[in-house]
Scaffold this motif. Structure first.
Motif, short mmCIF file in Angstrom:
data_model
loop_
_atom_site.label_atom_id
_atom_site.label_comp_id
_atom_site.label_asym_id
_atom_site.label_seq_id
_atom_site.Cartn_x
_atom_site.Cartn_y
_atom_site.Cartn_z
N ALA A 121 0.84 -1.20 0.00
CA ALA A 121 0.00 0.00 0.00
C ALA A 121 0.87 1.25 0.00
N SER A 122 1.96 1.22 0.79
CA SER A 122 2.87 2.38 0.86
C SER A 122 4.26 1.92 1.25
N ILE A 123 5.25 2.69 0.84
CA ILE A 123 6.64 2.42 1.21
C ILE A 123 7.32 3.74 1.57
N ARG A 124 8.39 3.65 2.35
CA ARG A 124 9.23 4.80 2.69
C ARG A 124 10.59 4.59 2.02
N VAL A 125 11.07 5.59 1.35
CA VAL A 125 12.21 5.40 0.45
C VAL A 125 13.28 6.45 0.68
N THR A 126 14.55 6.00 0.64
CA THR A 126 15.70 6.90 0.58
C THR A 126 16.51 6.54 -0.66
N ILE A 127 16.72 7.51 -1.54
CA ILE A 127 17.49 7.28 -2.76
C ILE A 127 18.89 7.84 -2.57
N VAL A 128 19.90 7.01 -2.86
CA VAL A 128 21.30 7.46 -2.83
C VAL A 128 21.71 7.73 -4.28
N THR A 129 22.04 8.99 -4.57
CA THR A 129 22.22 9.41 -5.96
C THR A 129 23.69 9.65 -6.31
N LEU A 130 23.94 9.68 -7.60
CA LEU A 130 25.23 10.03 -8.17
C LEU A 130 25.14 11.45 -8.73
N PRO A 131 26.29 12.07 -9.09
CA PRO A 131 26.26 13.46 -9.58
C PRO A 131 25.38 13.68 -10.80
N ASN A 132 25.16 12.64 -11.62
CA ASN A 132 24.38 12.82 -12.85
C ASN A 132 22.88 12.58 -12.65
N PHE A 133 22.44 12.48 -11.38
CA PHE A 133 21.02 12.27 -11.11
C PHE A 133 20.22 13.53 -11.45
N VAL A 134 19.10 13.32 -12.15
CA VAL A 134 18.20 14.42 -12.50
C VAL A 134 16.92 14.27 -11.69
N LYS A 135 16.62 15.28 -10.86
CA LYS A 135 15.46 15.20 -9.97
C LYS A 135 14.19 15.58 -10.72
N VAL A 143 21.40 6.79 -10.07
CA VAL A 143 21.01 6.28 -8.75
C VAL A 143 21.95 5.14 -8.38
N GLN A 144 22.56 5.25 -7.20
CA GLN A 144 23.47 4.20 -6.76
C GLN A 144 22.72 3.08 -6.03
N SER A 145 21.79 3.46 -5.15
CA SER A 145 21.03 2.46 -4.42
C SER A 145 19.73 3.08 -3.89
N ILE A 146 18.81 2.21 -3.46
CA ILE A 146 17.52 2.64 -2.94
C ILE A 146 17.24 1.87 -1.66
N ASP A 147 17.11 2.59 -0.54
CA ASP A 147 16.73 1.98 0.74
C ASP A 147 15.21 2.03 0.86
N ILE A 148 14.60 0.91 1.25
CA ILE A 148 13.15 0.81 1.30
C ILE A 148 12.69 0.24 2.63
N ILE A 149 11.66 0.85 3.22
CA ILE A 149 11.03 0.32 4.43
C ILE A 149 9.53 0.20 4.16
N CYS A 150 8.97 -0.93 4.58
CA CYS A 150 7.54 -1.17 4.38
C CYS A 150 7.02 -1.97 5.57
N ASP A 151 5.73 -1.83 5.87
CA ASP A 151 5.14 -2.59 6.98
C ASP A 151 4.91 -4.05 6.60
N ASP A 152 4.82 -4.35 5.31
CA ASP A 152 4.60 -5.73 4.86
C ASP A 152 5.90 -6.51 4.87
N GLU A 153 5.80 -7.81 5.17
CA GLU A 153 6.98 -8.66 5.28
C GLU A 153 7.61 -8.91 3.91
N VAL A 154 6.81 -9.27 2.92
CA VAL A 154 7.27 -9.51 1.55
C VAL A 154 6.29 -8.82 0.61
#
Length: 210
Positions: free
Chosen positions: A108-122, A156-167
């Motif tokens: 239903a929802s996720i919380r996300v942190t994106i780790v970017t490189l210099p060429n990332f376009v927001k 984008v180098q990596s994406i950290d994700i947190i969710c309440d669902d197990e899988v």
């Protein structure tokens, strides 16, 4: 129930230039039968020398009698408990354990942190995230590490994700909450500063407050 460790001893020769498919673990037939794993099923694997576990989809290897894991997953678990950079496991690394996971549900929802490189376009970040994540099976707290080619392409180098669902899986209906974007350079600086502060000693209370 704890599974008995499976120690791998054989390595099948593979050419390094052969492309890896995303989030796939290729298992020998004997190993799939022993662990009662079916093709395409999501599994959690632990490999020797890695501080985290990896989330993969299991596929039958072309060499049916070879008991080893060829892992190309880009999803790792429990990344927030690891202070140093975690690299993807290499081909033929020794497998310690396999645990089957339940079928993924649509998050239903996720919380996300994106780790970017210099060429990332927001621009159109939510659309980019869904495109990068739509084929992946994810778990409650995990990190998606992009391969070198995709990382350079999208910045984008990596994406950290947190969710309440197990899988779970990310779909068009998944809400992306608390989206944070941090540069790899800034994140590495924070990690370096944090580690150096801990080495000083005697500043535990102040460190927690910060």
């Amino acid at each position: 129930k704890r599974h008995e460790p499976v120690i791998m001893t054989e390595v099948y020769p593979l050419k390094e230039e052969t492309p890896w498919s995303v989030q796939s673990a290729y298992l020998g037939q004997d190993l799939m039968l022993a662990k009662d794993v079916s093709a395409g099923q999501t599994i959690r694997v632990t490999v020797a020398g890695s501080p985290v576990s990896y989330i993969c989809r299991a596929w039958l290897h072309s060499a049916a009698q070879v008991n080893f894991l060829e892992i190309s997953t880009s999803v790792s678990e429990c990344i927030r408990n690891v202070s140093n950079e975690v690299n993807l496991p290499k081909r033929g690394e020794k497998l310690l354990d396999i645990v089957k996971l339940p079928n993924a549900i649509d998050a239903a929802s996720i919380r996300v942190t994106i780790v970017t490189l210099p060429n990332f376009v927001k621009r159109n970040v939510s659309k980019l995230l869904r495109r990068l994540l739509h084929q992946l099976v994810l778990t409650k707290s995990c990190q998606v590490v992009l391969n070198e080619e995709d990382s350079r392409r999208v910045g984008v180098q990596s994406i950290d994700i947190i969710c309440d669902d197990e899988v779970f899986k990310v779909t068009e209906g998944t809400s992306i909450d608390n989206l944070e974007i941090v540069s790899k350079r800034r994140r590495d600086l924070i990690r370096k500063t944090r580690l150096e502060a801990v080495r000083l000693g005697g500043v535990d209370k102040e460190y927690l407050e910060l």
